[in-house]
Design a protein around this motif. Structure first.
Motif, PDB file in Angstrom:
ATOM      1  N   ALA A  98       0.858  -1.186   0.000  1.00 34.84           N
ATOM      2  CA  ALA A  98       0.000   0.000   0.000  1.00 34.84           C
ATOM      3  C   ALA A  98       0.889   1.228   0.000  1.00 34.84           C
ATOM      4  O   ALA A  98       1.954   1.251   0.617  1.00 34.84           O
ATOM      5  N   CYS A  99       0.423   2.243  -0.697  1.00 31.84           N
ATOM      6  CA  CYS A  99       1.183   3.477  -0.815  1.00 31.84           C
ATOM      7  C   CYS A  99       0.219   4.646  -0.654  1.00 31.84           C
ATOM      8  O   CYS A  99      -0.844   4.667  -1.275  1.00 31.84           O
ATOM      9  N   GLY A 100       0.574   5.597   0.185  1.00 27.77           N
ATOM     10  CA  GLY A 100      -0.212   6.816   0.337  1.00 27.77           C
ATOM     11  C   GLY A 100       0.557   7.976  -0.268  1.00 27.77           C
ATOM     12  O   GLY A 100       1.772   8.093  -0.074  1.00 27.77           O
ATOM     13  N   GLY A 104      -3.516  12.573  -1.569  1.00 30.78           N
ATOM     14  CA  GLY A 104      -4.526  12.000  -0.695  1.00 30.78           C
ATOM     15  C   GLY A 104      -4.991  10.608  -1.075  1.00 30.78           C
ATOM     16  O   GLY A 104      -5.890  10.059  -0.449  1.00 30.78           O
ATOM     17  N   ALA A 105      -4.384   9.998  -2.083  1.00 31.03           N
ATOM     18  CA  ALA A 105      -4.820   8.685  -2.560  1.00 31.03           C
ATOM     19  C   ALA A 105      -4.083   7.548  -1.855  1.00 31.03           C
ATOM     20  O   ALA A 105      -2.962   7.715  -1.383  1.00 31.03           O
ATOM     21  N   ASN A 123     -10.360  10.070  -1.570  1.00 30.47           N
ATOM     22  CA  ASN A 123      -9.047  10.518  -1.133  1.00 30.47           C
ATOM     23  C   ASN A 123      -9.125  11.340   0.141  1.00 30.47           C
ATOM     24  O   ASN A 123     -10.121  11.987   0.415  1.00 30.47           O
ATOM     25  N   HIS A 124      -8.014  11.310   0.883  1.00 34.29           N
ATOM     26  CA  HIS A 124      -7.836  12.265   1.968  1.00 34.29           C
ATOM     27  C   HIS A 124      -7.777  13.655   1.345  1.00 34.29           C
ATOM     28  O   HIS A 124      -7.563  13.799   0.149  1.00 34.29           O
ATOM     29  N   GLU A 125      -7.892  14.672   2.163  1.00 35.18           N
ATOM     30  CA  GLU A 125      -7.822  16.048   1.649  1.00 35.18           C
ATOM     31  C   GLU A 125      -6.458  16.668   1.899  1.00 35.18           C
ATOM     32  O   GLU A 125      -6.352  17.832   2.269  1.00 35.18           O
ATOM     33  N   SER A 142      -4.955   4.692   7.267  1.00 32.84           N
ATOM     34  CA  SER A 142      -4.126   5.772   6.730  1.00 32.84           C
ATOM     35  C   SER A 142      -4.411   7.056   7.493  1.00 32.84           C
ATOM     36  O   SER A 142      -5.536   7.320   7.904  1.00 32.84           O
ATOM     37  N   GLY A 143      -3.356   7.828   7.685  1.00 34.27           N
ATOM     38  CA  GLY A 143      -3.476   9.123   8.340  1.00 34.27           C
ATOM     39  C   GLY A 143      -3.049  10.211   7.383  1.00 34.27           C
ATOM     40  O   GLY A 143      -2.251   9.983   6.467  1.00 34.27           O
TER      41      GLY A 143
END
Length: 168
Positions: A98-100, A104-105, A123-125, A142-143
């Motif tokens: 997994a990759c962040g 935000g993806a 997605n995160h913002e 995810s953070g």
């Protein structure tokens, strides 16, 4: 290192393992992750200060440095800022990576086929700052820099829960 290499160290022997691993260029930022079974190693780089794309590579550590670098399918990630992606392998054998990213993806690869399985649908913002798998590998947490923490279903890539959202 700034010479475009990664070095793996045996902390028991306090010695480098094998030859340095090489990437395409002299990247400005690095992140790295080891699979739980210590067989796979992944690195993510931002290629320059002005780049808006990251490259992700994976090595099979058992094969040594010669010819074991494999660029993952779809691994030239277009990201918004100059932050190298964060990564984690799934337990117990690292079947998923997994990759962040800073857009935000959350991206998920199958490490045996090197194929991109999915990109998160929500997605995160802001910049993803950490990713981790649950002990059974079914979920990713995810953070984000915006204070949000999400759980994702590994199989579907869909958001399961928003655990918290901290405000300054």
């Amino acid at each position: 290192a700034y010479d475009g290499t990664l070095r793996i160290w045996d902390i028991q022997r306090q010695a480098q393992v094998g030859e340095p691993l090489r990437v395409k260029s002299q990247p400005q930022q690095w992140t790295a992750a080891y699979s739980p079974d210590s067989c796979l190693f992944a690195s993510a780089t931002m290629e320059s200060d002005t780049a808006a794309a990251a490259s992700i590579y994976m090595w099979d550590v058992r094969k040594g440095a010669a010819g074991l670098k494999v660029e993952l399918d779809g691994a030239s990630l277009k990201v918004v800022s100059k932050v190298a992606p964060v990564m984690a392998f799934s337990p117990p054998h690292g079947h998923y990576l997994a990759c962040g990213t800073s857009d935000g993806a959350i991206w998920i690869w199958d490490t045996s086929t090197r194929k991109l399985l999915r990109k998160s649908d929500q997605n995160h913002e802001g910049d993803v700052t950490c990713v981790a798998f649950s002990h059974d590998g079914c979920y990713i947490v995810s953070g984000c820099k915006d204070g949000s923490v999400y759980t994702w279903d590994t199989e579907t890539g869909k958001t399961k829960d928003m655990l918290m959202h901290c405000h300054e």
